[in-house]
Design a protein around this motif. Structure first.
Motif, PDB file in Angstrom:
ATOM      1  N   CYS A 215      -1.527  -5.802  -4.875  1.00 50.19           N
ATOM      2  CA  CYS A 215      -0.097  -5.479  -4.699  1.00 50.19           C
ATOM      3  C   CYS A 215       0.048  -4.364  -3.668  1.00 50.19           C
ATOM      4  N   ILE A 216       0.642  -3.213  -4.021  1.00 54.25           N
ATOM      5  CA  ILE A 216       0.859  -2.172  -3.024  1.00 54.25           C
ATOM      6  C   ILE A 216      -0.461  -1.478  -2.673  1.00 54.25           C
ATOM      7  N   GLN A 217      -0.503  -0.900  -1.461  1.00 52.73           N
ATOM      8  CA  GLN A 217      -1.697  -0.217  -0.967  1.00 52.73           C
ATOM      9  C   GLN A 217      -1.395   1.277  -0.789  1.00 52.73           C
ATOM     10  N   PHE A 218      -2.388   2.110  -1.108  1.00 56.41           N
ATOM     11  CA  PHE A 218      -2.259   3.552  -0.893  1.00 56.41           C
ATOM     12  C   PHE A 218      -2.962   3.923   0.408  1.00 56.41           C
ATOM     13  N   THR A 226       0.997   8.363  -0.852  1.00 59.09           N
ATOM     14  CA  THR A 226       1.528   7.752   0.362  1.00 59.09           C
ATOM     15  C   THR A 226       1.250   6.264   0.320  1.00 59.09           C
ATOM     16  N   VAL A 227       2.282   5.452   0.514  1.00 60.20           N
ATOM     17  CA  VAL A 227       2.134   4.001   0.503  1.00 60.20           C
ATOM     18  C   VAL A 227       1.759   3.531   1.903  1.00 60.20           C
ATOM     19  N   ASP A 228       0.739   2.676   1.969  1.00 59.39           N
ATOM     20  CA  ASP A 228       0.282   2.130   3.248  1.00 59.39           C
ATOM     21  C   ASP A 228       1.002   0.814   3.527  1.00 59.39           C
ATOM     22  N   ARG A 229       1.098   0.461   4.803  1.00 57.91           N
ATOM     23  CA  ARG A 229       1.740  -0.794   5.195  1.00 57.91           C
ATOM     24  C   ARG A 229       0.737  -1.931   5.366  1.00 57.91           C
ATOM     25  N   ILE A 230      -0.521  -1.674   5.120  1.00 54.83           N
ATOM     26  CA  ILE A 230      -1.531  -2.718   5.228  1.00 54.83           C
ATOM     27  C   ILE A 230      -1.357  -3.715   4.079  1.00 54.83           C
ATOM     28  N   MET A 231      -1.780  -4.953   4.301  1.00 53.40           N
ATOM     29  CA  MET A 231      -1.522  -6.036   3.353  1.00 53.40           C
ATOM     30  C   MET A 231      -2.503  -6.029   2.172  1.00 53.40           C
ATOM     31  N   PRO A 232      -2.103  -6.635   1.054  1.00 54.02           N
ATOM     32  CA  PRO A 232      -3.006  -6.768  -0.097  1.00 54.02           C
ATOM     33  C   PRO A 232      -4.168  -7.700   0.216  1.00 54.02           C
ATOM     34  N   GLY A 233      -5.207  -7.632  -0.626  1.00 53.06           N
ATOM     35  CA  GLY A 233      -6.374  -8.467  -0.371  1.00 53.06           C
ATOM     36  C   GLY A 233      -7.346  -8.474  -1.533  1.00 53.06           C
ATOM     37  N   TYR A 234      -8.571  -8.904  -1.228  1.00 52.45           N
ATOM     38  CA  TYR A 234      -9.640  -8.984  -2.214  1.00 52.45           C
ATOM     39  C   TYR A 234     -10.952  -8.649  -1.510  1.00 52.45           C
ATOM     40  N   ARG A 235     -12.004  -8.449  -2.279  1.00 54.05           N
ATOM     41  CA  ARG A 235     -13.329  -8.196  -1.717  1.00 54.05           C
ATOM     42  C   ARG A 235     -14.257  -9.357  -2.067  1.00 54.05           C
ATOM     43  N   TRP A 236     -15.100  -9.731  -1.116  1.00 48.69           N
ATOM     44  CA  TRP A 236     -16.115 -10.742  -1.390  1.00 48.69           C
ATOM     45  C   TRP A 236     -17.513 -10.156  -1.186  1.00 48.69           C
ATOM     46  N   PHE A 237     -18.457 -10.711  -1.941  1.00 46.10           N
ATOM     47  CA  PHE A 237     -19.857 -10.322  -1.862  1.00 46.10           C
ATOM     48  C   PHE A 237     -20.706 -11.571  -1.687  1.00 46.10           C
ATOM     49  N   ASP A 260       9.204  -0.020  -1.193  1.00 50.53           N
ATOM     50  CA  ASP A 260       9.757   1.282  -0.828  1.00 50.53           C
ATOM     51  C   ASP A 260       8.630   2.144  -0.271  1.00 50.53           C
ATOM     52  N   TYR A 261       8.435   2.074   1.028  1.00 54.34           N
ATOM     53  CA  TYR A 261       7.332   2.800   1.661  1.00 54.34           C
ATOM     54  C   TYR A 261       7.560   4.314   1.689  1.00 54.34           C
ATOM     55  N   ALA A 262       8.757   4.753   1.448  1.00 55.57           N
ATOM     56  CA  ALA A 262       9.054   6.184   1.459  1.00 55.57           C
ATOM     57  C   ALA A 262       8.884   6.832   0.082  1.00 55.57           C
ATOM     58  N   SER A 263       8.504   6.061  -0.913  1.00 50.77           N
ATOM     59  CA  SER A 263       8.415   6.585  -2.264  1.00 50.77           C
ATOM     60  C   SER A 263       7.361   7.690  -2.353  1.00 50.77           C
ATOM     61  N   SER A 264       7.623   8.662  -3.213  1.00 49.65           N
ATOM     62  CA  SER A 264       6.675   9.764  -3.428  1.00 49.65           C
ATOM     63  C   SER A 264       5.879   9.594  -4.724  1.00 49.65           C
ATOM     64  N   GLY A 265       5.970   8.409  -5.316  1.00 51.16           N
ATOM     65  CA  GLY A 265       5.218   8.134  -6.530  1.00 51.16           C
ATOM     66  C   GLY A 265       5.743   6.907  -7.249  1.00 51.16           C
TER      67      GLY A 265
END
Length: 266
Positions: A215-218, A226-237, A260-265
């Motif tokens: 979902c949201i990225q920090f 601080t909320v980041d604008r980068i997209m959600p994802g997953y990790r592969w091994f 809400d990218y301006a949110s403080s929490g």
């Protein structure tokens, strides 16, 4: 739990998703929508995964219906065994109810690898910790698999990731955790969620990772939330028979989410 597959010289393909926070609008984001987007990406890029791990904060408020919906999504979307562990937003007892009263396996052996799932959640708290019983479980599991290459998964970070506001929630007994890890040379990597950002570090020959949220990225390396604008994802091994591995993050293509990218929490 033993997963019986014959990979010969091919690597084991392990997928990790984390911090889905189902059942809430998180800073305006529909977390079901973003999880479905990540699962669509997995289906497009991962034709034959061997197993999938969900490393905590499955639901935003430990809601039974959210866990049941998560399981339904996994069963309909991913053709591989799925295992989960709890995060600070989860309640293990309700997770077990969603499984029909069953308990999720916490030790998965696949070929000559062992995957160990730890519970770092502390009821009523955001921070992580590992109880005496959990540390003993890790120690005994590693000692009983001396000839398996080991990966350890948990929800909270055992080392700082460089973001002060989230590093206050680090695993409290990380020192005792690493005493066990350092005594067992078969440990190849440790991976977690919780921090909603990508991270990689080497410590005493062991690779440590964090994985982005579905979902949201920090934003990394921030003193305050601080909320980041980068997209959600997953990790592969990709896990190889000789103990070597490759791991990377894959992310959803650019998309406009209502966040809400301006949110403080949150």
């Amino acid at each position: 739990m033993q997963l019986n597959i014959d990979k010969a010289s091919q690597p084991i393909r392990l997928l990790q998703i984390t911090d889905c926070h189902l059942g809430e609008q998180l800073l305006g984001l529909d977390t079901d929508e973003s999880l479905i987007d990540v699962l669509g990406l997995i289906n497009a890029k991962e034709p034959a995964p061997d197993l999938l791990l969900a490393t905590g904060d499955i639901a935003g408020h430990a809601d039974l219906l959210a866990y049941q919906r998560f399981l339904e999504l996994m069963n309909s979307s991913i053709d591989a065994p799925m295992f989960w562990l709890p995060g600070n937003h989860d309640t293990p007892e309700i997770m077990n109810r969603a499984l029909g009263g069953k308990t999720m396996p916490r030790v998965i052996t696949i070929c000559n690898w062992v995957v160990i799932l730890l519970d770092s959640s502390v009821p009523g708290h955001e921070y992580g910790d590992l109880s005496d019983e959990e540390l003993a479980f890790l120690d005994q599991t590693l000692k009983s698999h001396p000839h398996h290459h080991a990966l350890i998964f948990l929800h909270h970070q055992p080392i700082p990731v460089g973001s002060a506001w989230v590093d206050q929630y680090i695993v409290r007994r990380a020192g005792q955790f690493f005493d066990i890890v350092d005594s067992q040379p078969q440990v190849k990597g440790i991976c977690w969620g919780h921090v909603h950002q990508e991270f990689c570090h080497r410590r005493k020959g062991v690779t440590l990772w964090s994985t982005p949220s579905t979902c949201i990225q920090f934003k990394p390396r921030c003193e305050d939330f601080t909320v980041d604008r980068i997209m959600p994802g997953y990790r592969w091994f990709d896990l190889y028979p000789d103990g070597s591995f490759v791991s990377e993050v894959s992310r959803v293509a650019e998309k406009s989410y209502s966040i809400d990218y301006a949110s403080s929490g949150y």
